[in-house]
Design a protein around this motif. Structure first.
Motif, mmCIF file in Angstrom:
data_model
loop_
_atom_site.group_PDB
_atom_site.id
_atom_site.type_symbol
_atom_site.label_atom_id
_atom_site.label_comp_id
_atom_site.label_asym_id
_atom_site.label_seq_id
_atom_site.Cartn_x
_atom_site.Cartn_y
_atom_site.Cartn_z
ATOM 1 N N SER A 180 61.256 2.869 -24.144
ATOM 2 C CA SER A 180 62.234 3.028 -23.073
ATOM 3 C C SER A 180 61.894 4.344 -22.381
ATOM 4 C CB SER A 180 63.652 3.047 -23.661
ATOM 5 O OG SER A 180 64.618 3.109 -22.643
ATOM 6 N N THR A 181 61.164 4.239 -21.284
ATOM 7 C CA THR A 181 60.521 5.397 -20.662
ATOM 8 C C THR A 181 61.472 6.122 -19.704
ATOM 9 O OG1 THR A 181 58.371 4.319 -20.823
ATOM 10 C CG2 THR A 181 58.562 6.113 -19.241
ATOM 11 N N PRO A 182 61.540 7.455 -19.787
ATOM 12 C CA PRO A 182 62.370 8.207 -18.843
ATOM 13 C C PRO A 182 61.880 8.039 -17.409
ATOM 14 C CG PRO A 182 61.761 9.560 -20.746
ATOM 15 C CD PRO A 182 60.927 8.318 -20.817
ATOM 16 N N HIS A 183 62.820 7.997 -16.480
ATOM 17 C CA HIS A 183 62.494 7.919 -15.067
ATOM 18 C C HIS A 183 63.587 8.601 -14.259
ATOM 19 C CE1 HIS A 183 64.595 4.268 -16.402
ATOM 20 N NE2 HIS A 183 65.121 4.176 -15.187
ATOM 21 N N ARG A 184 63.284 8.857 -12.987
ATOM 22 C CA ARG A 184 64.208 9.559 -12.110
ATOM 23 C C ARG A 184 63.923 9.159 -10.670
ATOM 24 N NH1 ARG A 184 61.613 15.756 -12.327
ATOM 25 N NH2 ARG A 184 59.813 15.294 -10.972
ATOM 26 N N VAL A 185 64.841 9.529 -9.768
ATOM 27 C CA VAL A 185 64.629 9.342 -8.334
ATOM 28 C C VAL A 185 64.919 10.650 -7.629
ATOM 29 C CG1 VAL A 185 65.426 8.183 -6.225
ATOM 30 C CG2 VAL A 185 65.185 6.878 -8.367
ATOM 31 N N ILE A 186 63.965 11.081 -6.807
ATOM 32 C CA ILE A 186 64.144 12.246 -5.941
ATOM 33 C C ILE A 186 63.800 11.800 -4.523
ATOM 34 C CG2 ILE A 186 63.443 14.621 -5.417
ATOM 35 C CD1 ILE A 186 62.634 14.944 -8.322
ATOM 36 N N ASN A 187 64.775 11.847 -3.627
ATOM 37 C CA ASN A 187 64.531 11.379 -2.258
ATOM 38 C C ASN A 187 64.456 12.569 -1.300
ATOM 39 O OD1 ASN A 187 64.200 9.864 0.037
ATOM 40 N ND2 ASN A 187 66.376 9.396 0.260
ATOM 41 N N ARG A 188 63.284 13.169 -1.231
ATOM 42 C CA ARG A 188 63.062 14.251 -0.271
ATOM 43 C C ARG A 188 62.180 13.767 0.883
ATOM 44 N NH1 ARG A 188 62.662 17.813 -5.095
ATOM 45 N NH2 ARG A 188 64.703 18.817 -5.291
ATOM 46 N N SER A 189 62.256 12.483 1.178
ATOM 47 C CA SER A 189 61.441 11.872 2.233
ATOM 48 C C SER A 189 61.972 12.185 3.628
ATOM 49 C CB SER A 189 61.422 10.351 2.050
ATOM 50 O OG SER A 189 62.738 9.821 2.246
ATOM 51 N N GLY A 190 63.226 12.629 3.702
ATOM 52 C CA GLY A 190 63.862 12.785 4.992
ATOM 53 C C GLY A 190 64.413 11.482 5.534
ATOM 54 N N ARG A 191 64.335 10.390 4.752
ATOM 55 C CA ARG A 191 64.786 9.068 5.178
ATOM 56 C C ARG A 191 65.797 8.511 4.178
ATOM 57 N NH1 ARG A 191 59.405 5.702 5.373
ATOM 58 N NH2 ARG A 191 60.845 4.082 6.123
ATOM 59 N N GLU A 192 66.570 7.559 4.624
ATOM 60 C CA GLU A 192 67.465 6.843 3.724
ATOM 61 C C GLU A 192 66.639 5.946 2.810
ATOM 62 O OE1 GLU A 192 69.730 4.882 6.737
ATOM 63 O OE2 GLU A 192 71.408 6.284 6.507
ATOM 64 N N ARG A 193 67.041 5.848 1.541
ATOM 65 C CA ARG A 193 66.330 5.007 0.583
ATOM 66 C C ARG A 193 67.283 3.957 0.034
ATOM 67 N NH1 ARG A 193 65.340 4.516 -5.130
ATOM 68 N NH2 ARG A 193 63.164 3.924 -5.550
ATOM 69 N N TYR A 194 66.794 2.720 -0.059
ATOM 70 C CA TYR A 194 67.555 1.622 -0.654
ATOM 71 C C TYR A 194 66.770 1.050 -1.831
ATOM 72 C CZ TYR A 194 70.394 1.674 3.604
ATOM 73 O OH TYR A 194 71.222 2.045 4.637
ATOM 74 N N SER A 195 67.459 0.733 -2.901
ATOM 75 C CA SER A 195 66.824 0.037 -4.018
ATOM 76 C C SER A 195 67.867 -0.841 -4.691
ATOM 77 C CB SER A 195 66.211 1.017 -5.024
ATOM 78 O OG SER A 195 67.214 1.697 -5.742
ATOM 79 N N ASN A 196 67.381 -1.890 -5.353
ATOM 80 C CA ASN A 196 68.274 -2.887 -5.942
ATOM 81 C C ASN A 196 67.847 -3.189 -7.374
ATOM 82 O OD1 ASN A 196 69.609 -3.333 -3.337
ATOM 83 N ND2 ASN A 196 67.702 -4.335 -2.750
#
Length: 340
Positions: free
Chosen positions: A271-287
């Protein structure tokens, strides 16, 4: 040794630097050989990395696109319309930004709330369902926005398609673990499912290092099947502690194994650790779609994962207890109900 360290020490071939790809095309042939071919790829990917791209998964891309469009419509609603279906005691509805903090993370000390909002759908339970009558946690109907006439149909269709894929993958995973194809089916006769439509606003470039779209964590359940957009931001931690990008791949899902499968496999699947960092300057969508066992399932290592003469690495646990401990700790709405 904490949970994160235990997972990191499971991989046997050193740190990975990219996410593998699993072609599910042989699975759709309906043959034993096709299942075994995919099972070999699953065994490698999830015993060494814990993440993989799934291609040729059989879910219509038009339906995936419609789901993203529906998510954008929902998150574009006025806040008061979304708050009208704020997440309830059944963990269904709108989860506002700054109300989810991953306090149970074993891979980071998380103090700041996740910078995302979401709509949560779970397995439907009608008022006369035995689980509802018995008061099983999270058993209840879904909540739906009032002003989006096509939203419910799209989300429900996508949930059904991913549930169908999830059942197929359960049998592949069982074979990959050296068991019969139907060895795990008993856990998923009435599965616990979550479909979460996530929206990440862009984070300022100068935001603190410990402010995340989604803080470092491992998922609670069995498997997670993710549809993400092209913005990026998902990162996966390898056994050397390096964060590896998991960028968008057209037509592919990203699937990871989670804590309950780690226990069922006696540690073989990580069960691998993961993260999200949104420094793209854009809105991000995920499902992300979470496909988990029945709430009352007793989770203990499979005999094929703990051969005769070896000791199971994990004690038995009821999935309901494992899940609710984490939801109650990480979501402000559940804490308010427990501590008015």
């Amino acid at each position: 040794m904490d949970w994160g360290e235990q997972n990191m020490k499971t991989s046997r071939h050193g740190p990975f630097s990219e996410i593998p790809i699993i072609d599910l095309a042989p699975l759709h042939l309906g043959t034993k050989a096709g299942v075994e071919q995919v099972a070999q790829a699953v065994d490698y990917a999830y015993s060494q990395v814990g993440f993989a791209y799934l291609i040729n998964h059989g879910v219509d891309q038009t339906l995936v696109d419609r789901l993203f469009a529906s998510s954008a419509e929902f998150h574009g609603l006025p806040r008061e319309a979304k708050m009208a279906i704020e997440v309830n005691e059944h963990h269904r509805g709108f989860i506002p930004i700054n109300t989810s903090t991953t306090r149970t993370s074993s891979v980071a000390e998380v103090t700041k709330p996740n910078q995302s909002e979401s709509f949560m759908m779970m397995h439907e339970r009608a008022s006369d369902d035995p689980d509802v009558i018995a008061g099983v946690p999270l058993a209840g109907p879904n909540q739906w926005p009032a002003d989006l006439p096509n939203f419910r149909e799209t989300v429900t269709r996508y949930n059904a398609a991913l549930s169908n894929l999830g059942h197929k993958l359960v049998q592949v995973i069982s074979v990959a673990l050296g068991a019969a194809p139907d060895a795990l089916d008993k856990y998923f006769e009435r599965p616990t499912t979550f479909l979460r439509l996530l929206y990440y606003p862009p984070q300022p470039p100068q935001s603190p290092d410990d402010l995340y779209g989604s803080a470092p964590h491992t998922d609670y359940g069995f498997i997670t099947i993710l549809a993400q957009d092209e913005v990026g931001g998902l990162q996966v931690r390898n056994t050397a502690g390096q964060w590896i990008d998991a960028p968008y791949m057209p037509g592919a899902f990203v699937m990871n194994t989670a804590d309950i499968l780690h226990r069922l496999s006696n540690g073989r699947f990580i069960s691998t650790p993961h993260r999200v960092i949104n420094r793209s300057g854009r809105e991000r969508y995920s499902n992300p779609f979470f496909f988990d066992p029945n709430m009352s399932a007793l989770i203990e290592p499979l005999a094929s994962g703990a051969p005769q003469g070896t000791m199971p690495k994990f004690e038995s646990v009821i999935y309901r207890d494992y899940l609710m401990e984490r939801l109650n700790a990480n979501h402000a709405q559940h804490q308010e109900r427990d501590h008015p």
